[in-house]
Write a protein that holds these residues in place. Structure first.
Motif, short mmCIF file in Angstrom:
data_model
loop_
_atom_site.label_atom_id
_atom_site.label_comp_id
_atom_site.label_asym_id
_atom_site.label_seq_id
_atom_site.Cartn_x
_atom_site.Cartn_y
_atom_site.Cartn_z
N THR A 10 0.85 -1.18 0.00
CA THR A 10 0.00 0.00 0.00
C THR A 10 0.89 1.24 0.00
OG1 THR A 10 -1.63 -1.20 1.28
CG2 THR A 10 -1.83 1.20 1.24
N PRO A 11 0.66 2.17 -0.92
CA PRO A 11 1.52 3.36 -0.96
C PRO A 11 1.36 4.19 0.32
CG PRO A 11 -0.26 3.53 -2.58
CD PRO A 11 -0.36 2.18 -1.94
N VAL A 12 2.45 4.77 0.77
CA VAL A 12 2.44 5.62 1.95
C VAL A 12 2.28 7.07 1.50
CG1 VAL A 12 3.79 6.38 3.94
CG2 VAL A 12 3.93 4.01 3.18
N ASP A 13 1.38 7.78 2.17
CA ASP A 13 1.14 9.18 1.84
C ASP A 13 2.38 10.00 2.21
OD1 ASP A 13 0.31 11.93 1.99
OD2 ASP A 13 -1.76 11.23 2.06
N PRO A 14 2.93 10.78 1.27
CA PRO A 14 4.13 11.57 1.57
C PRO A 14 3.92 12.58 2.71
CG PRO A 14 3.40 11.96 -0.70
CD PRO A 14 2.50 10.93 -0.12
N LEU A 15 2.67 13.02 2.92
CA LEU A 15 2.40 13.93 4.03
C LEU A 15 2.53 13.20 5.37
CD1 LEU A 15 -0.59 16.07 2.69
CD2 LEU A 15 1.85 16.60 2.65
N ASP A 16 2.11 11.93 5.42
CA ASP A 16 2.30 11.14 6.63
C ASP A 16 3.78 10.94 6.92
OD1 ASP A 16 -0.11 10.58 7.93
OD2 ASP A 16 -0.60 8.94 6.56
N THR A 17 4.54 10.64 5.88
CA THR A 17 5.98 10.45 6.03
C THR A 17 6.62 11.72 6.57
OG1 THR A 17 6.02 8.85 4.23
CG2 THR A 17 8.11 9.85 4.82
N GLN A 18 6.28 12.86 5.98
CA GLN A 18 6.85 14.14 6.40
C GLN A 18 6.41 14.48 7.83
OE1 GLN A 18 9.24 15.59 4.95
NE2 GLN A 18 8.84 17.68 4.32
N GLY A 19 5.13 14.25 8.14
CA GLY A 19 4.63 14.52 9.49
C GLY A 19 5.37 13.70 10.53
N ASN A 20 5.61 12.43 10.23
CA ASN A 20 6.35 11.57 11.16
C ASN A 20 7.79 12.03 11.31
OD1 ASN A 20 4.30 9.77 11.94
ND2 ASN A 20 4.53 8.63 10.04
N LEU A 21 8.37 12.50 10.23
CA LEU A 21 9.76 12.98 10.26
C LEU A 21 9.89 14.22 11.14
CD1 LEU A 21 12.41 12.07 8.93
CD2 LEU A 21 11.86 13.56 7.01
N LEU A 22 8.85 15.04 11.18
CA LEU A 22 8.87 16.26 11.99
C LEU A 22 8.75 15.99 13.48
CD1 LEU A 22 6.60 18.50 9.76
CD2 LEU A 22 9.00 18.94 10.29
N ASN A 23 8.13 14.88 13.85
CA ASN A 23 7.93 14.57 15.27
C ASN A 23 9.25 14.51 16.02
OD1 ASN A 23 5.11 14.34 15.22
ND2 ASN A 23 5.20 12.20 14.60
N GLY A 24 9.29 15.15 17.18
CA GLY A 24 10.48 15.11 18.03
C GLY A 24 10.78 16.47 18.61
N THR A 25 11.90 16.54 19.31
CA THR A 25 12.35 17.79 19.91
C THR A 25 13.54 18.29 19.11
OG1 THR A 25 11.56 17.13 22.09
CG2 THR A 25 13.22 18.87 22.02
N TRP A 26 13.44 19.54 18.71
CA TRP A 26 14.44 20.19 17.86
C TRP A 26 15.06 21.35 18.63
CZ3 TRP A 26 15.23 17.93 13.14
CH2 TRP A 26 14.23 17.06 12.67
N LYS A 27 16.37 21.44 18.62
CA LYS A 27 17.10 22.50 19.31
C LYS A 27 17.77 23.40 18.27
CE LYS A 27 20.79 23.04 22.76
NZ LYS A 27 21.05 24.37 22.38
#
Length: 146
Positions: free
Chosen positions: A29-46
């Motif tokens: 099943t193809p993965v939505d690129p917005l889901d991929t990008q959203g998951n990549l953004l998750n976390g703490t950034w300094k």
């Protein structure tokens, strides 16, 4: 002879079973690129370092201890919070975001600021413009993931 016959029958049945059960053209099943990008953004950034925040091309060193935490990132958006932000006009304490017009490289914060982003697993670059206050200008923040 009977043993040979049963061996051939067993081989033929095994062959038929191994060839069935899958539809032609069926794949992952193809993965939505917005889901991929959203998951990549998750976390703490300094903020990366003292030279990593600019306003209109000039270094602004008052955000050096700022962190940006992004959570719940998916194709429908997510949440963010900041700590040690020098100005709520630039980075509010918290809010929500969505992808602006379905573009994986543009976020729309809940305060209606559109942010252009470039993200990898370890780096995040944001650029946006603020207006209507003392902090008017074009801002660029470079973050590293903690």
């Amino acid at each position: 002879m009977v043993t040979r016959f049963f061996s051939l029958v067993f081989f033929f049945i095994s062959f038929l079973v191994s060839c069935g059960g899958e539809e032609e053209g069926a794949g992952p099943t193809p993965v939505d690129p917005l889901d991929t990008q959203g998951n990549l953004l998750n976390g703490t950034w300094k903020v990366k370092d003292a030279n990593s925040v600019t306003k209109d091309g000039t270094i602004v060193d008052v955000f050096t201890t700022m962190t940006l935490t992004i959570s719940g990132g998916s194709k429908s958006g997510g949440n963010y919070s900041t700590s040690n932000s020098d100005s709520a006009e630039i980075w509010p304490n918290s809010g929500m975001w969505t992808f602006s017009n379905g573009d994986k490289n543009k976020l729309l914060r809940s305060d209606n600021v559109v942010i252009s982003i470039s993200v990898t697993e370890t780096t995040l670059r944001t650029s946006f413009t603020t207006s209507g206050g003392l902090k008017d200008g074009n801002w660029v923040f470079e973050f590293v993931k903690q």
